[in-house]
Design a protein around this motif. Structure first.
Motif, mmCIF file in Angstrom:
data_model
loop_
_atom_site.group_PDB
_atom_site.id
_atom_site.type_symbol
_atom_site.label_atom_id
_atom_site.label_comp_id
_atom_site.label_asym_id
_atom_site.label_seq_id
_atom_site.Cartn_x
_atom_site.Cartn_y
_atom_site.Cartn_z
ATOM 1 N N LEU A 9 6.814 40.046 -21.645
ATOM 2 C CA LEU A 9 5.937 41.102 -21.703
ATOM 3 C C LEU A 9 4.572 40.673 -21.823
ATOM 4 C CD1 LEU A 9 7.601 44.002 -23.849
ATOM 5 C CD2 LEU A 9 7.230 44.024 -21.244
ATOM 6 N N GLY A 10 4.311 40.433 -22.975
ATOM 7 C CA GLY A 10 2.770 39.690 -22.992
ATOM 8 C C GLY A 10 2.647 38.391 -22.752
ATOM 9 N N ASP A 11 3.781 37.582 -22.464
ATOM 10 C CA ASP A 11 3.582 36.144 -22.253
ATOM 11 C C ASP A 11 3.240 36.266 -20.550
ATOM 12 O OD1 ASP A 11 5.904 36.928 -21.332
ATOM 13 O OD2 ASP A 11 6.812 35.047 -22.095
ATOM 14 N N LYS A 12 3.189 37.265 -19.750
ATOM 15 C CA LYS A 12 2.750 37.050 -18.411
ATOM 16 C C LYS A 12 1.295 36.846 -18.265
ATOM 17 C CE LYS A 12 6.072 40.407 -17.136
ATOM 18 N NZ LYS A 12 6.427 41.830 -16.751
ATOM 19 N N VAL A 13 0.566 36.435 -19.422
ATOM 20 C CA VAL A 13 -0.934 35.894 -19.264
ATOM 21 C C VAL A 13 -0.724 34.558 -18.828
ATOM 22 C CG1 VAL A 13 -1.787 37.468 -20.968
ATOM 23 C CG2 VAL A 13 -0.804 35.330 -21.623
ATOM 24 N N GLU A 14 0.582 33.678 -18.851
ATOM 25 C CA GLU A 14 0.620 32.284 -18.735
ATOM 26 C C GLU A 14 0.875 32.270 -17.358
ATOM 27 O OE1 GLU A 14 3.712 30.731 -21.195
ATOM 28 O OE2 GLU A 14 3.077 31.808 -22.884
ATOM 29 N N PRO A 15 0.136 31.459 -16.361
ATOM 30 C CA PRO A 15 0.345 31.060 -15.033
ATOM 31 C C PRO A 15 1.721 30.891 -14.468
ATOM 32 C CG PRO A 15 -0.823 29.313 -16.030
ATOM 33 C CD PRO A 15 -0.831 30.524 -17.067
ATOM 34 N N GLU A 16 2.705 30.109 -15.730
ATOM 35 C CA GLU A 16 3.962 29.805 -15.277
ATOM 36 C C GLU A 16 4.884 31.180 -15.204
ATOM 37 O OE1 GLU A 16 1.693 26.491 -17.254
ATOM 38 O OE2 GLU A 16 2.183 28.572 -17.796
ATOM 39 N N LYS A 17 4.391 32.145 -16.021
ATOM 40 C CA LYS A 17 5.203 33.501 -15.972
ATOM 41 C C LYS A 17 4.909 34.524 -14.929
ATOM 42 C CE LYS A 17 7.059 31.841 -19.671
ATOM 43 N NZ LYS A 17 6.997 32.021 -21.137
ATOM 44 N N SER A 18 3.502 34.329 -14.530
ATOM 45 C CA SER A 18 3.228 35.615 -13.408
ATOM 46 C C SER A 18 2.034 35.109 -12.863
ATOM 47 C CB SER A 18 2.959 36.793 -13.941
ATOM 48 O OG SER A 18 1.855 36.955 -14.883
ATOM 49 N N ASP A 19 1.338 35.533 -11.953
ATOM 50 C CA ASP A 19 0.067 35.118 -11.024
ATOM 51 C C ASP A 19 -0.957 36.156 -11.576
ATOM 52 O OD1 ASP A 19 1.265 33.545 -9.374
ATOM 53 O OD2 ASP A 19 1.873 34.882 -7.820
ATOM 54 N N TRP A 20 -0.740 36.979 -12.631
ATOM 55 C CA TRP A 20 -1.706 38.017 -13.179
ATOM 56 C C TRP A 20 -3.207 37.159 -13.555
ATOM 57 C CZ3 TRP A 20 -4.404 38.458 -17.587
ATOM 58 C CH2 TRP A 20 -5.223 39.700 -17.956
ATOM 59 N N ILE A 21 -2.805 35.964 -14.228
ATOM 60 C CA ILE A 21 -4.204 35.410 -14.822
ATOM 61 C C ILE A 21 -5.184 35.061 -13.457
ATOM 62 C CG2 ILE A 21 -3.350 33.017 -14.689
ATOM 63 C CD1 ILE A 21 -5.267 34.779 -17.635
ATOM 64 N N HIS A 22 -4.569 34.979 -12.335
ATOM 65 C CA HIS A 22 -5.226 34.488 -11.226
ATOM 66 C C HIS A 22 -6.358 35.505 -10.675
ATOM 67 C CE1 HIS A 22 -3.310 30.516 -11.318
ATOM 68 N NE2 HIS A 22 -2.118 31.244 -11.092
ATOM 69 N N SER A 23 -5.795 36.895 -11.229
ATOM 70 C CA SER A 23 -6.741 38.019 -10.479
ATOM 71 C C SER A 23 -8.043 38.044 -10.974
ATOM 72 C CB SER A 23 -5.954 39.358 -10.807
ATOM 73 O OG SER A 23 -6.064 39.304 -12.443
ATOM 74 N N PHE A 24 -8.659 37.065 -11.713
ATOM 75 C CA PHE A 24 -9.917 37.314 -12.221
ATOM 76 C C PHE A 24 -10.786 36.270 -11.321
ATOM 77 C CE2 PHE A 24 -7.772 37.807 -16.265
ATOM 78 C CZ PHE A 24 -8.477 38.890 -16.922
ATOM 79 N N ILE A 25 -10.279 35.491 -10.402
ATOM 80 C CA ILE A 25 -11.093 34.496 -9.708
ATOM 81 C C ILE A 25 -11.824 35.362 -8.618
ATOM 82 C CG2 ILE A 25 -10.637 32.804 -7.982
ATOM 83 C CD1 ILE A 25 -8.163 31.942 -8.937
ATOM 84 N N GLY A 26 -12.862 34.997 -8.636
ATOM 85 C CA GLY A 26 -13.835 35.589 -7.649
ATOM 86 C C GLY A 26 -14.524 36.964 -8.246
ATOM 87 N N GLN A 27 -14.037 37.377 -9.338
ATOM 88 C CA GLN A 27 -14.592 38.561 -10.035
ATOM 89 C C GLN A 27 -15.944 38.368 -10.844
ATOM 90 O OE1 GLN A 27 -13.143 41.500 -9.849
ATOM 91 N NE2 GLN A 27 -11.146 41.338 -9.742
ATOM 92 N N GLN A 28 -16.632 39.384 -10.701
ATOM 93 C CA GLN A 28 -18.105 39.107 -11.552
ATOM 94 C C GLN A 28 -18.205 40.582 -12.079
ATOM 95 O OE1 GLN A 28 -21.405 38.782 -8.769
ATOM 96 N NE2 GLN A 28 -22.785 38.105 -10.430
ATOM 97 N N VAL A 29 -18.752 40.144 -13.452
ATOM 98 C CA VAL A 29 -19.230 41.655 -14.476
ATOM 99 C C VAL A 29 -20.574 41.696 -14.340
ATOM 100 C CG1 VAL A 29 -18.971 42.211 -16.803
ATOM 101 C CG2 VAL A 29 -17.262 40.578 -15.966
ATOM 102 N N GLU A 30 -20.967 42.911 -13.895
ATOM 103 C CA GLU A 30 -22.567 43.433 -13.747
ATOM 104 C C GLU A 30 -23.000 43.762 -15.333
ATOM 105 O OE1 GLU A 30 -22.710 46.748 -11.296
ATOM 106 O OE2 GLU A 30 -22.084 45.486 -9.549
ATOM 107 N N SER A 31 -22.156 44.198 -16.217
ATOM 108 C CA SER A 31 -22.629 44.356 -17.665
ATOM 109 C C SER A 31 -21.724 44.639 -18.299
ATOM 110 C CB SER A 31 -23.527 45.531 -17.751
ATOM 111 O OG SER A 31 -22.806 46.683 -17.616
ATOM 112 N N LEU A 32 -21.701 44.621 -19.781
ATOM 113 C CA LEU A 32 -20.694 45.153 -20.565
ATOM 114 C C LEU A 32 -20.143 46.371 -20.506
ATOM 115 C CD1 LEU A 32 -21.881 43.387 -24.009
ATOM 116 C CD2 LEU A 32 -19.979 42.754 -22.448
ATOM 117 N N ASN A 33 -20.907 46.951 -19.763
ATOM 118 C CA ASN A 33 -20.443 48.586 -19.469
ATOM 119 C C ASN A 33 -19.977 48.811 -17.974
ATOM 120 O OD1 ASN A 33 -21.170 49.593 -22.055
ATOM 121 N ND2 ASN A 33 -23.431 49.685 -21.516
ATOM 122 N N ASP A 34 -19.598 47.597 -17.395
ATOM 123 C CA ASP A 34 -19.186 47.528 -16.038
ATOM 124 C C ASP A 34 -17.765 48.367 -16.094
ATOM 125 O OD1 ASP A 34 -18.383 47.196 -13.285
ATOM 126 O OD2 ASP A 34 -18.840 45.262 -13.335
#
Length: 211
Positions: A132-157
């Protein structure tokens, strides 16, 4: 005669203890060196995974500063690696801690370019539930790659949240706490990197002596 024999045996035992202690110390030193080398290789491999090799020309693991900041989680020093190319400040690779994982704190490193976009994210340590939670590992799922290219505008984004909370980032099937904790920590680290970008490049180098 008996006293002489006792002294002799005592001397032998003492010499044996000294020799044994010396051997154990040598083994520990050799093992510690090997462990340090393995950790260094693992670190270099992780750093190379979250930012393209052609994006920088310096040795990342030899260019870092240590910062204690509430935005990075936990009351402890976090290491920030600095990517440079042709003398220009390219990206900050920021370690942060999510204290609110399902099974405890989650150690993370994320890379932020000068324009604020994320180059990549990796989880360094966690104790999340296998399957379940170990899907943060790239060997277990692609989920961690979803951050690539993302940008945060503020802490309230409002976009930079898991979809269950109205954001754009997926959660795991059957697990929301883990991805929610990671997203929150990455968001905070990204905003911190954007806010202090050049100042962090000018901070003293805490890794210069590492070999």
């Amino acid at each position: 005669m008996i006293l002489s024999s006792m002294r002799k045996n005592g001397l032998i035992l003492t010499l044996f203890a000294i020799a044994t202690t010396g051997a154990v110390t040598l083994v520990q030193l050799a093992t510690a060196e090997q462990i340090a080398l393995q950790e260094q290789k693992k670190l270099m491999n992780t750093l190379s995974q979250i930012i393209p090799n052609d994006a920088y020309d310096n040795e990342l693991y030899l260019d870092c500063t240590q910062i204690t900041a509430d935005e990075l989680g936990e009351n402890q020093a976090h290491t920030l690696y600095r990517a440079r190319k042709n003398g220009q400040n390219v990206a900050l690779l920021v370690q942060s801690t999510a204290p609110d994982g399902y099974s405890g704190k989650i150690e993370i490193i994320s890379a932020t370019y000068r324009d604020g976009t994320l180059a990549g994210v990796r989880v360094l340590k966690h104790k999340e539930t296998p399957g379940l939670g170990d899907k943060v590992e790239p060997e277990k799922s692609d989920w961690i790659h979803s951050f690539i290219g993302q940008q945060v505008e503020s802490l309230n984004d409002p976009r930079f949240r898991v979809k269950k909370d109205g954001g754009v980032i997926d959660q795991f099937t059957g697990a929301t706490i883990t991805p929610r904790a990671v997203v929150k920590s990455v968001k905070s680290a990204n905003v911190y990197a954007q806010t202090h970008f050049d100042a962090l490049f000018d901070a003293k180098n805490d890794c210069a002596g590492v070999q």
